[in-house]
Design a protein around this motif. Structure first.
Motif, PDB file in Angstrom:
ATOM      1  N   ARG A  47     -21.357  12.413   5.852  1.00  0.00           N
ATOM      2  CA  ARG A  47     -20.356  11.374   6.166  1.00  0.00           C
ATOM      3  C   ARG A  47     -20.362  10.270   5.110  1.00  0.00           C
ATOM      4  O   ARG A  47     -19.321   9.684   4.797  1.00  0.00           O
ATOM      5  CB  ARG A  47     -20.632  10.771   7.546  1.00  0.00           C
ATOM      6  N   ALA A  48     -21.548   9.950   4.590  1.00  0.00           N
ATOM      7  CA  ALA A  48     -21.623   8.914   3.553  1.00  0.00           C
ATOM      8  C   ALA A  48     -20.821   9.340   2.330  1.00  0.00           C
ATOM      9  O   ALA A  48     -20.042   8.558   1.760  1.00  0.00           O
ATOM     10  CB  ALA A  48     -23.081   8.656   3.180  1.00  0.00           C
ATOM     11  N   ARG A  49     -21.000  10.592   1.934  1.00  0.00           N
ATOM     12  CA  ARG A  49     -20.264  11.088   0.756  1.00  0.00           C
ATOM     13  C   ARG A  49     -18.759  11.098   1.029  1.00  0.00           C
ATOM     14  O   ARG A  49     -17.954  10.692   0.189  1.00  0.00           O
ATOM     15  CB  ARG A  49     -20.768  12.492   0.391  1.00  0.00           C
ATOM     16  N   SER A  50     -18.393  11.522   2.222  1.00  0.00           N
ATOM     17  CA  SER A  50     -16.978  11.559   2.586  1.00  0.00           C
ATOM     18  C   SER A  50     -16.377  10.147   2.591  1.00  0.00           C
ATOM     19  O   SER A  50     -15.254   9.922   2.112  1.00  0.00           O
ATOM     20  CB  SER A  50     -16.846  12.212   3.963  1.00  0.00           C
ATOM     21  N   GLU A  51     -17.118   9.212   3.140  1.00  0.00           N
ATOM     22  CA  GLU A  51     -16.671   7.810   3.211  1.00  0.00           C
ATOM     23  C   GLU A  51     -16.282   7.306   1.812  1.00  0.00           C
ATOM     24  O   GLU A  51     -15.211   6.733   1.606  1.00  0.00           O
ATOM     25  CB  GLU A  51     -17.822   6.955   3.778  1.00  0.00           C
ATOM     26  N   LEU A  52     -17.173   7.550   0.850  1.00  0.00           N
ATOM     27  CA  LEU A  52     -16.934   7.037  -0.509  1.00  0.00           C
ATOM     28  C   LEU A  52     -15.841   7.839  -1.212  1.00  0.00           C
ATOM     29  O   LEU A  52     -14.955   7.266  -1.851  1.00  0.00           O
ATOM     30  CB  LEU A  52     -18.234   7.076  -1.314  1.00  0.00           C
ATOM     31  N   LEU A  53     -15.881   9.165  -1.073  1.00  0.00           N
ATOM     32  CA  LEU A  53     -14.868   9.973  -1.768  1.00  0.00           C
ATOM     33  C   LEU A  53     -13.487   9.697  -1.200  1.00  0.00           C
ATOM     34  O   LEU A  53     -12.491   9.674  -1.920  1.00  0.00           O
ATOM     35  CB  LEU A  53     -15.219  11.461  -1.661  1.00  0.00           C
ATOM     36  N   SER A  54     -13.420   9.448   0.098  1.00  0.00           N
ATOM     37  CA  SER A  54     -12.106   9.171   0.681  1.00  0.00           C
ATOM     38  C   SER A  54     -11.564   7.832   0.172  1.00  0.00           C
ATOM     39  O   SER A  54     -10.393   7.712  -0.167  1.00  0.00           O
ATOM     40  CB  SER A  54     -12.202   9.271   2.204  1.00  0.00           C
ATOM     41  N   LEU A  55     -12.439   6.838   0.052  1.00  0.00           N
ATOM     42  CA  LEU A  55     -11.989   5.550  -0.509  1.00  0.00           C
ATOM     43  C   LEU A  55     -11.507   5.721  -1.951  1.00  0.00           C
ATOM     44  O   LEU A  55     -10.422   5.249  -2.320  1.00  0.00           O
ATOM     45  CB  LEU A  55     -13.129   4.522  -0.454  1.00  0.00           C
ATOM     46  N   PHE A  56     -12.305   6.420  -2.753  1.00  0.00           N
ATOM     47  CA  PHE A  56     -11.927   6.584  -4.165  1.00  0.00           C
ATOM     48  C   PHE A  56     -10.726   7.513  -4.333  1.00  0.00           C
ATOM     49  O   PHE A  56     -10.102   7.540  -5.396  1.00  0.00           O
ATOM     50  CB  PHE A  56     -13.137   7.021  -5.004  1.00  0.00           C
ATOM     51  N   GLY A  57     -10.365   8.224  -3.284  1.00  0.00           N
ATOM     52  CA  GLY A  57      -9.130   9.009  -3.304  1.00  0.00           C
ATOM     53  C   GLY A  57      -7.903   8.109  -3.423  1.00  0.00           C
ATOM     54  O   GLY A  57      -6.835   8.556  -3.816  1.00  0.00           O
ATOM     55  N   ALA A  58      -8.066   6.835  -3.084  1.00  0.00           N
ATOM     56  CA  ALA A  58      -6.936   5.896  -3.187  1.00  0.00           C
ATOM     57  C   ALA A  58      -7.083   4.955  -4.391  1.00  0.00           C
ATOM     58  O   ALA A  58      -6.418   3.931  -4.477  1.00  0.00           O
ATOM     59  CB  ALA A  58      -6.822   5.075  -1.900  1.00  0.00           C
ATOM     60  N   GLN A  59      -7.957   5.341  -5.310  1.00  0.00           N
ATOM     61  CA  GLN A  59      -8.127   4.524  -6.530  1.00  0.00           C
ATOM     62  C   GLN A  59      -6.836   4.535  -7.351  1.00  0.00           C
ATOM     63  O   GLN A  59      -6.163   5.562  -7.444  1.00  0.00           O
ATOM     64  CB  GLN A  59      -9.273   5.126  -7.366  1.00  0.00           C
ATOM     65  N   TRP A  60      -6.518   3.409  -7.919  1.00  0.00           N
ATOM     66  CA  TRP A  60      -5.305   3.318  -8.739  1.00  0.00           C
ATOM     67  C   TRP A  60      -5.565   3.901 -10.127  1.00  0.00           C
ATOM     68  O   TRP A  60      -6.710   4.038 -10.549  1.00  0.00           O
ATOM     69  CB  TRP A  60      -4.859   1.862  -8.870  1.00  0.00           C
ATOM     70  N   ARG A  61      -4.427   4.145 -10.834  1.00  0.00           N
ATOM     71  CA  ARG A  61      -4.550   4.690 -12.189  1.00  0.00           C
ATOM     72  C   ARG A  61      -5.309   3.737 -13.111  1.00  0.00           C
ATOM     73  O   ARG A  61      -6.011   4.175 -14.022  1.00  0.00           O
ATOM     74  CB  ARG A  61      -3.153   4.965 -12.749  1.00  0.00           C
ATOM     75  N   ASP A  62      -5.179   2.429 -12.860  1.00  0.00           N
ATOM     76  CA  ASP A  62      -5.895   1.475 -13.733  1.00  0.00           C
ATOM     77  C   ASP A  62      -7.370   1.331 -13.359  1.00  0.00           C
ATOM     78  O   ASP A  62      -8.092   0.554 -13.977  1.00  0.00           O
ATOM     79  CB  ASP A  62      -5.193   0.107 -13.742  1.00  0.00           C
ATOM     80  N   GLY A  63      -7.816   2.083 -12.363  1.00  0.00           N
ATOM     81  CA  GLY A  63      -9.235   2.061 -11.995  1.00  0.00           C
ATOM     82  C   GLY A  63      -9.548   1.186 -10.796  1.00  0.00           C
ATOM     83  O   GLY A  63     -10.634   1.276 -10.233  1.00  0.00           O
ATOM     84  N   ARG A  64      -8.582   0.343 -10.416  1.00  0.00           N
ATOM     85  CA  ARG A  64      -8.928  -0.554  -9.295  1.00  0.00           C
ATOM     86  C   ARG A  64      -9.043   0.224  -7.984  1.00  0.00           C
ATOM     87  O   ARG A  64      -8.302   1.183  -7.753  1.00  0.00           O
ATOM     88  CB  ARG A  64      -7.926  -1.711  -9.198  1.00  0.00           C
ATOM     89  N   VAL A  65      -9.955  -0.240  -7.172  1.00  0.00           N
ATOM     90  CA  VAL A  65     -10.129   0.332  -5.836  1.00  0.00           C
ATOM     91  C   VAL A  65      -9.571  -0.702  -4.862  1.00  0.00           C
ATOM     92  O   VAL A  65     -10.127  -1.797  -4.726  1.00  0.00           O
ATOM     93  CB  VAL A  65     -11.625   0.609  -5.551  1.00  0.00           C
ATOM     94  N   PRO A  66      -8.446  -0.394  -4.218  1.00  0.00           N
ATOM     95  CA  PRO A  66      -7.798  -1.404  -3.377  1.00  0.00           C
ATOM     96  C   PRO A  66      -8.650  -1.825  -2.186  1.00  0.00           C
ATOM     97  O   PRO A  66      -9.443  -1.032  -1.682  1.00  0.00           O
ATOM     98  CB  PRO A  66      -6.527  -0.702  -2.893  1.00  0.00           C
ATOM     99  N   HIS A  67      -8.461  -3.054  -1.758  1.00  0.00           N
ATOM    100  CA  HIS A  67      -9.349  -3.547  -0.698  1.00  0.00           C
ATOM    101  C   HIS A  67      -9.015  -2.958   0.664  1.00  0.00           C
ATOM    102  O   HIS A  67      -9.880  -2.881   1.521  1.00  0.00           O
ATOM    103  CB  HIS A  67      -9.445  -5.072  -0.718  1.00  0.00           C
ATOM    104  N   ILE A  68      -7.755  -2.531   0.862  1.00  0.00           N
ATOM    105  CA  ILE A  68      -7.425  -1.811   2.097  1.00  0.00           C
ATOM    106  C   ILE A  68      -6.694  -0.520   1.736  1.00  0.00           C
ATOM    107  O   ILE A  68      -5.785  -0.527   0.890  1.00  0.00           O
ATOM    108  CB  ILE A  68      -6.506  -2.621   3.038  1.00  0.00           C
ATOM    109  N   VAL A  69      -7.090   0.558   2.375  1.00  0.00           N
ATOM    110  CA  VAL A  69      -6.352   1.827   2.293  1.00  0.00           C
ATOM    111  C   VAL A  69      -5.784   2.039   3.689  1.00  0.00           C
ATOM    112  O   VAL A  69      -6.535   2.143   4.667  1.00  0.00           O
ATOM    113  CB  VAL A  69      -7.283   2.990   1.903  1.00  0.00           C
ATOM    114  N   PHE A  70      -4.450   2.059   3.786  1.00  0.00           N
ATOM    115  CA  PHE A  70      -3.817   2.080   5.107  1.00  0.00           C
ATOM    116  C   PHE A  70      -3.766   3.487   5.694  1.00  0.00           C
ATOM    117  O   PHE A  70      -3.462   4.452   4.994  1.00  0.00           O
ATOM    118  CB  PHE A  70      -2.413   1.490   5.024  1.00  0.00           C
TER     119      PHE A  70
END
Ligand code: DGY
Length: 405
Positions: A47-70
């Motif tokens: 679950r820890a790996r999934s948590e992080l990979l799912s967040l980084f799945g919404a990473q922007w092209r410029d590298g930013r990781v948005p503070h909320i993924v809806f």
């Protein structure tokens, strides 16, 4: 208590990530997910790996990781400001916000690997973590070599008294929005309406610049810069496991630490600096203690910080407030203006574990006592230990699992 912590995490799990709180924060939050992953790592590393990979799945092209993924399944209007406000999407197609939060994710990835070694996971997440840092270096680096934030929400400590002064420069009073947070939580425990007007005005201005130009709020914050430096420390270790050169990360961690000492340290505590005025913002925020996590921090500065923590934050009692109780702005129940938060205690605890085990112990006990007394609340009155904010708050449960492990 451990079974209860897992129960909270299970109840807040959404299939690939964990909501911070079902009602108050019904989507995925960036730094929450990092802290939550650290807890998942202790009982369900997958679950820890999934948590992080799912967040980084919404990473922007410029590298930013948005503070909320809806989460598209959550009804519009359940949270403000929602997708209609931010008007942006990640390349994956998911609606996100356009601001960021402290980059504690590399540390979370490293701790996930330590709990259950998985080099393939590290190889997968490493380039994304590097891109996250690259975004900060390109879009947010000041001539002093520090990383800046453009919104109080980016600090993670939204209504810290440290932001009172810089926020005075925000005059606009946007109308026509409806706060949803105070449907769930007592208004006395949340930011004020005036705070929200300013948050909305700043977020609108940044949005309207295409999420590019800093505005009236442009700050170098010690917690954010510490997180950036700690990320480089963690990336050095991850790089080694991946067979890559750790040295550039070690150099960068040392450089940020040196820049913080030069520009943010006031001889007592680390402070924020207002990029627009060039002045330090003198406050008594516990964010200023987090540089204890930086391995390159000179020993005598660490000693002074610890003396400050003992003297102004009652560290010895084990319950660390988010703002010094001896300061006039202190408020024991209002969000980030004084209450004790498990994640901030955990960060300082990390910084003390090797340096001062005699003080790390009581801090760990303090976290357990707060939760034993009041449950997995969002934050706690540092004197009465009464819980405030939402219930069944994910990072309170997750980090507790890490503390007792
Ligand atoms: C909130 O909604 O209170 C968050 O801190 C902003 O992301």
């Amino acid at each position: 208590m451990l079974r209860d912590a897992i129960r909270v995490l299970v109840a807040n799990w959404d299939g690939s990530y964990t909501v911070p709180s079902r009602r108050l924060y019904p989507h995925q939050w960036s730094w929450d997910s990092a802290f939550i992953a650290i807890g998942h790592a202790r009982w369900a590393p997958r679950r820890a790996r999934s948590e992080l990979l799912s967040l980084f799945g919404a990473q922007w092209r410029d590298g930013r990781v948005p503070h909320i993924v809806f989460n598209p399944k959550v009804p519009d209007g359940a949270y403000f400001p929602g997708p209609d406000f931010w008007q942006t999407r990640a390349p994956s197609g998911t609606a996100t916000s356009g601001i960021i939060q402290p980059p504690v994710h590399a540390l979370a990835a490293w701790k996930t690997h330590l709990a259950e070694p998985d080099p393939a996971f590290l190889r997968r997440i490493y380039p994304r973590l590097v891109a996250q840092q690259e975004f900060l270096r390109t879009a947010r680096r000041s001539p002093e070599g520090l990383i800046s934030i453009v919104h109080p929400w980016e600090s993670g400590m939204d209504n810290s008294p440290a932001w009172d002064l810089p926020l005075q420069g925000v005059q606009e009073r946007p109308t026509g929005f409806v706060r949803r947070d105070i449907d769930t939580v007592n208004a006395e425990e949340r930011p004020t309406d005036r705070d929200y007007e300013r948050y909305v005005a700043l977020a609108k201005a940044y949005r309207d610049s295409g999420y590019r130009r800093p505005g009236a709020f442009h700050i170098e914050d010690p917690l954010f810069n510490t997180a950036y430096g700690v990320a480089e420390q963690a990336l050095a270790k991850i790089a080694e496991v991946c067979g890559l050169d750790p040295e550039p990360h070690e150099r960068e961690a040392a450089a940020i630490s040196a820049a913080m000492v030069e520009h943010l340290y006031d001889g007592d505590l680390f402070q924020s600096r207002d990029v627009n005025t060039g002045h330090l913002i003198h406050s008594a925020s516990a964010a200023g203690l987090t540089p204890l996590m930086l391995t390159a921090l000179p020993g005598e500065i660490a000693d002074t910080l610890i003396a400050t923590a003992l003297d102004r934050f009652a560290l010895k009692d084990g319950v660390l407030p988010s703002f010094s109780p001896s300061a006039p702005e202190f408020d024991s129940v209002r969000y980030w203006r004084g209450p004790s938060w498990i994640n901030l205690c955990w960060l300082v605890w990390q910084g003390l574990k090797d340096r001062r085990p005699d003080l790390a112990g009581p801090l760990a006990d303090g976290m357990l006592t707060m939760v034993a007394r009041s449950g997995f609340r969002e934050y706690f009155d540092p004197f009465t230990l009464r819980g405030h904010g939402c219930w069944d708050f994910s990072w309170s449960a997750a980090l507790l699992l890490d503390v007792v492990a």
